[in-house]
Design a protein around this motif. Sequence first.
Motif: not given
Length: 270
Positions: A20-21, A43-45, A49-51, A77-78
């Motif tokens: 979640s983070d 928000n991991p988005a 993902e590959d970075k 960061v949101h």
Amino acid sequence: MAPSSSRTNDTLLSLDPGPSDILYRIQRVRGEHSRVLYVTVANPAVIPEDKRTHGRSAIAELSKLDKWSDDWTTLIVHKDNDGIWCEVDKFRPHALPKDVLDDYPAYDISHFETRHSFNHRVSEVVHGGRAYVLKIARFPHEVPALTRELKAYHRLAGSSLAPRLIGYAFEESPDRIVGFLVESIHGRVAGVSDFESCREALHQLHQHLIHGDLCRYNILITSEGPKFIDFENSILSSTKDWSRRRMDAEMQGLAGKLADTSVDGRPWNG
């Protein structure tokens, strides 16, 4: 505050990716000044993902944020339906509780030369021409375990049962302790043939605390006899979590731990 005109160099020191983070610990060098910054990507988005776990790639993505070049210490960061946005200095950098500290010297972590990294939090460092083992809490959720371990070293001060505590390690200011130094000891991992000496040493240890995570990798056989390391799960005697049942179970399990040839519990890489 407007960013300095000096050239800025950001380096990823530590990261902790979760579902979640993502937590980042970053060294920022701007001109002659070096600081440690903490970033929580809520928000991991925010980062492809590959970075997310590749240092330069993660920094490259974070540097696109509109607040990135500003003067801050912590950043959240949101990402939501309105886009990506940041909160600056909404939380303070972590530190060990002041009431757990004793009368030991404090050393600036940036002055250490790393000789070898055992894992993400433990390394052998050189300071003043001598080698020590440094253990830190990289992020807030690692503080409780490190605090327990530090209390164990305080309790064992003057004992031959553990490496000697040298002092504390701070980031940027002596009032922000994030780790500690112990002497770098030489020894081999305990085995079945060391049962009698380890049993006697564990009996002595139990006068002070229960180790809590006993395995053969956490017992080093030295010229001074067995020494225990890795006290993050320790339970001090006279505290509410201490019990004779736990102590007896640890003693009864010693033979099996020494006979275990797996790498379970190995506290270092390589």
